[in-house]
Scaffold this motif. Structure first.
Motif, PDB file in Angstrom:
ATOM      1  N   PRO A  31       0.728  -0.982  -0.157  1.00 18.34           N
ATOM      2  CA  PRO A  31      -0.030   0.108   0.051  1.00 18.34           C
ATOM      3  C   PRO A  31       1.001   1.223   0.102  1.00 18.34           C
ATOM      4  N   VAL A  32       0.220   2.357  -0.421  1.00 17.98           N
ATOM      5  CA  VAL A  32       0.895   3.752  -0.436  1.00 17.98           C
ATOM      6  C   VAL A  32       1.612   4.050   0.842  1.00 17.98           C
ATOM      7  N   VAL A  33       1.185   3.800   1.649  1.00 21.24           N
ATOM      8  CA  VAL A  33       1.499   4.215   3.039  1.00 21.24           C
ATOM      9  C   VAL A  33       3.047   3.433   3.466  1.00 21.24           C
ATOM     10  N   SER A  34       2.948   2.290   3.093  1.00 20.16           N
ATOM     11  CA  SER A  34       4.237   1.478   3.119  1.00 20.16           C
ATOM     12  C   SER A  34       5.287   1.745   2.287  1.00 20.16           C
ATOM     13  N   ILE A  35       4.791   2.094   1.210  1.00 23.55           N
ATOM     14  CA  ILE A  35       6.006   2.736   0.143  1.00 23.55           C
ATOM     15  C   ILE A  35       6.452   4.075   0.537  1.00 23.55           C
ATOM     16  N   ILE A  36       5.674   4.682   1.197  1.00 22.73           N
ATOM     17  CA  ILE A  36       6.140   6.193   1.510  1.00 22.73           C
ATOM     18  C   ILE A  36       7.181   5.770   2.838  1.00 22.73           C
ATOM     19  N   ILE A  37       6.734   4.970   3.755  1.00 24.68           N
ATOM     20  CA  ILE A  37       7.688   4.497   4.690  1.00 24.68           C
ATOM     21  C   ILE A  37       9.071   4.145   4.293  1.00 24.68           C
ATOM     22  N   ILE A  38       9.015   3.205   3.120  1.00 31.35           N
ATOM     23  CA  ILE A  38      10.043   2.609   2.679  1.00 31.35           C
ATOM     24  C   ILE A  38      11.142   3.657   2.188  1.00 31.35           C
ATOM     25  N   THR A  39      10.470   4.597   1.459  1.00 24.65           N
ATOM     26  CA  THR A  39      11.337   5.556   0.796  1.00 24.65           C
ATOM     27  C   THR A  39      12.036   6.530   1.726  1.00 24.65           C
ATOM     28  N   ILE A  40      11.074   6.942   2.698  1.00 23.82           N
ATOM     29  CA  ILE A  40      11.350   7.880   3.683  1.00 23.82           C
ATOM     30  C   ILE A  40      12.666   7.166   4.756  1.00 23.82           C
ATOM     31  N   GLY A  41      12.378   5.592   4.803  1.00 20.67           N
ATOM     32  CA  GLY A  41      13.189   4.898   5.372  1.00 20.67           C
ATOM     33  C   GLY A  41      14.712   5.247   4.795  1.00 20.67           C
ATOM     34  N   ALA A  42      14.633   4.958   3.230  1.00 20.35           N
ATOM     35  CA  ALA A  42      15.803   5.050   2.522  1.00 20.35           C
ATOM     36  C   ALA A  42      16.411   6.526   2.371  1.00 20.35           C
ATOM     37  N   SER A  43      15.697   7.287   2.842  1.00 20.01           N
ATOM     38  CA  SER A  43      16.462   8.730   2.670  1.00 20.01           C
ATOM     39  C   SER A  43      17.102   8.869   4.072  1.00 20.01           C
ATOM     40  N   ILE A  44      16.533   8.415   5.120  1.00 14.48           N
ATOM     41  CA  ILE A  44      17.165   8.678   6.597  1.00 14.48           C
ATOM     42  C   ILE A  44      18.497   7.622   6.355  1.00 14.48           C
ATOM     43  N   PHE A  45      18.244   6.485   5.822  1.00 14.41           N
ATOM     44  CA  PHE A  45      19.474   5.816   5.805  1.00 14.41           C
ATOM     45  C   PHE A  45      20.548   6.464   4.904  1.00 14.41           C
TER      46      PHE A  45
END
Lengths: 316, 290
Positions: B90-104
């Protein structure tokens, strides 16, 4: 479902009551209180994201309103902090109703950017209105006064212990209200519109009105969480309303399992504890946090609790 | 009048950077329906890698090329390691993944590089050019020119090449594209590489003016996302116009109203546009299929 609700609440209550037995020092009470505050905001998001299926990337904005209501109202209006919490709730609810009406027409990413814009506007006002808020350096918050009241009654508790129990009780009430909503007609209608807005409206559900209700309710949860955070820290900065805080609470909700209150609380526990554990490796904190967010979403896309529950069910 | 022209110049410069970030968002969104919140980190990486390669003695053009190539590789890695495995989430999960990637990526850059502000020398000197009573830095022309060239190149790529048309086909209907023999996974990889390279280029061009540090990505990602939304998600023309408009709004607000609230006005304008046109300025109308 009736028993399930009381079971969930009972487990939560027992955990809150029993955890202090394991605490080796007063510091853990503070972490516990912080977890409960985050869990409260996350419970609100479960209603909005998990049940109604709407996204918010700006909910920390409401936490900021709740926090600064507690900081500003006692100082400038002479209100008691408890009244200030209610004032924050009212302002948050009003604002949510006002902006929710137009922006909830938007879907998916568009709703994301609209809520994100709202959160940024709140942060910006809090940062720029130095005369009122002290700007980016933040401001101190008056004491709640309840602890002093207890002392006069002969009960002496330290700040950490007091806030642990206060936040724990508020969280229990919040979870109870949310679970009641889940099983009500409104809750079922919310979950129906999550499935399909078109289908929901054909069976007579007022979709815009329900979405707005979910948005307002979740805003009030975030506001109370912000107020409690401000009061227990005695100090507040605009970061409480910031983008990263919004993301944090959404991540907590999705990490634990956004469909269930207990799952969301689990998410709050993990993401609040993670930075505490990682303080030893402060350098790697962001690295680990980012990796955890990615890995959980890839391997447990429905969140921790639902994925674990599904795995348990499969095994006889 | 002179001050207006001055504000327009600075608005166009900033707007060109936003437009490049927004173009990056658009390319990935078209290929995969993913809004990549790590887009701002590509800009940061472009700037940081160029700075450190340049300090290590590599000539500036070569350092810039290295930064663009390396960032494109990181973009591909992001797709392969984090986006592809979560296909259909779902959209929310994808948002969290890409934000996680940006934090990483931010966390990694902080370890590999440092936490200081860095700058690059301007490409063609620092002597301001006078145009009609206002001045513009040569580097600003580089940024604006860079954005326009990227836009034209992308337009040619999407309309004149078979690969470009395959990307558009994938954006239009993934399943249909697969049926006519388009390798949609390769298209996605290409999109991430292209998008990361454009982000890195924006970082290289803007660093002499705006400076760079490990944490500049978040603000840029938000602005670029907003610009892409303003123009209408998935539309390259919308990304360009949205980015430039956003830069102009900010510069005019900073000039005439309040520099503290320049970003506020940008978001208020975006909210207003979304209220009136829920699909953005150039977005296509869509209806929910039952």
């Amino acid at each position: 479902m009736l028993t399930s609700k009381w079971v969930q609440l009972a487990v939560l209550a027992v955990l809150i009551a029993a955890l202090p037995l394991l605490f080796p020092s007063g510091y853990y009470y503070r972490i516990g209180a912080l977890i409960f505050v985050n869990a409260l905001a996350v419970t609100g998001l479960v209603i909005l994201v998990g049940w109604a299926g709407q996204i918010s990337l700006g909910h920390a904005g409401f936490a900021g309103i709740g926090a600064y209501a507690c900081a500003l109202a006692p100082e400038h209006l002479g209100l008691h902090p408890v009244v200030a919490i209610v004032l924050g709730m009212v302002i948050s609810a009003g604002l949510a109703a006002l902006i929710g009406k137009p922006i909830l027409r938007l879907k998916g990413y568009y709703l994301g950017v609209a809520t994100l814009g709202f959160g940024i506007l709140v942060t910006m006002v809090l940062t720029n209105e130095r005369i009122w808020t002290g700007g980016p350096d933040g401001m101190s918050v008056a004491k709640l006064g309840l602890r002093e009241l207890l002392r006069d009654m002969g009960v002496r508790v330290s700040g950490g212990v007091f806030w642990y129990w206060a936040c724990g009780i508020v969280l229990l009430i919040g979870a109870w209200l949310a679970l009641n909503l889940y099983n009500s007609a409104t809750g079922r209608a919310l979950r129906a519109l999550h499935g399909s807005e078109v289908a929901a409206s054909t069976i007579g559900i007022d979709v815009p009105r329900l979405k707005l209700q979910a948005f307002v309710i979740s805003a009030v949860y975030a506001s109370v969480a912000g107020s409690l955070l401000a009061l227990q820290n005695g100090f507040i900065t605009p970061d409480v309303a910031g983008f990263m805080h919004s993301i944090e609470i959404v991540t907590m909700a999705v990490l634990g399992g956004v469909g269930s209150v207990v799952g969301a609380i689990l998410g709050a526990v993990i993401l609040t504890l993670l930075p505490q554990v990682l303080t030893v490796f402060a350098e790697y904190e962001q690295l680990v946090l980012g990796a955890v967010m990615i890995l959980v979403m890839i391997f447990l896309p429905r969140g921790l609790l639902p994925s674990i529950a599904a795995r348990l069910k499969r095994k006889p | 009048m002179d001050s207006l022209l001055q504000f327009l110049f600075s608005g166009l410069t900033v707007g060109a950077v936003y437009a490049l970030v927004a173009l990056g968002f658009t390319i990935i969104y078209n290929a995969s329906d993913v809004v990549n919140f790590a887009q701002g980190e590509f800009v940061m990486l472009g700037g940081m890698i160029t700075v450190f390669a340049h300090e290590a003695g590599i000539p500036l053009p070569l350092a810039a090329l290295l930064a663009v190539v390396l960032t494109a590789a990181i973009g591909v890695a992001l797709n392969k390691l984090a986006i592809e495995p979560a296909r259909g989430a779902p959209v929310v999960s994808i948002i969290i993944i890409t934000i996680g990637a940006s934090i990483f990526i931010r966390g990694a850059s902080q370890l590999i590089f440092d936490k200081q502000l860095h700058r690059l020398p301007s490409f063609s000197g620092d002597a301001p050019i006078r145009i009609g009573g206002a001045t513009i830095l040569p580097q600003s022309l580089w940024v604006i020119g860079g954005a326009l060239i990227v836009f034209v190149a992308l337009w040619l790529f999407f309309t004149r090449t078979l690969t470009g048309k395959a990307v558009l086909a994938t954006a239009n209907n993934r399943l249909a594209a697969q049926l006519v023999g388009i390798n949609t996974r390769a298209i996605m990889t290409l999109s991430f590489a292209l998008s990361a390279a454009i982000g890195a280029l924006a970082g290289v061009l803007a660093t002499p003016i705006t400076l760079v540090s490990y944490d500049v990505g978040v603000a840029l990602a938000l602005k670029g996302f907003a610009a892409a939304m303003l123009g209408g998600m998935g539309n390259p023309k919308g990304a360009l116009v949205g980015g430039l408009l956003l830069g102009l709004f900010e510069a005019l607000t900073a000039g005439y109203l309040s520099s503290q609230y320049k970003e506020a006005v940008a978001f208020i304008v975006i909210l207003a546009v979304l209220f009136a046109m829920p699909q953005g300025l150039f977005g296509a109308k869509s209806t929910e299929r039952v």
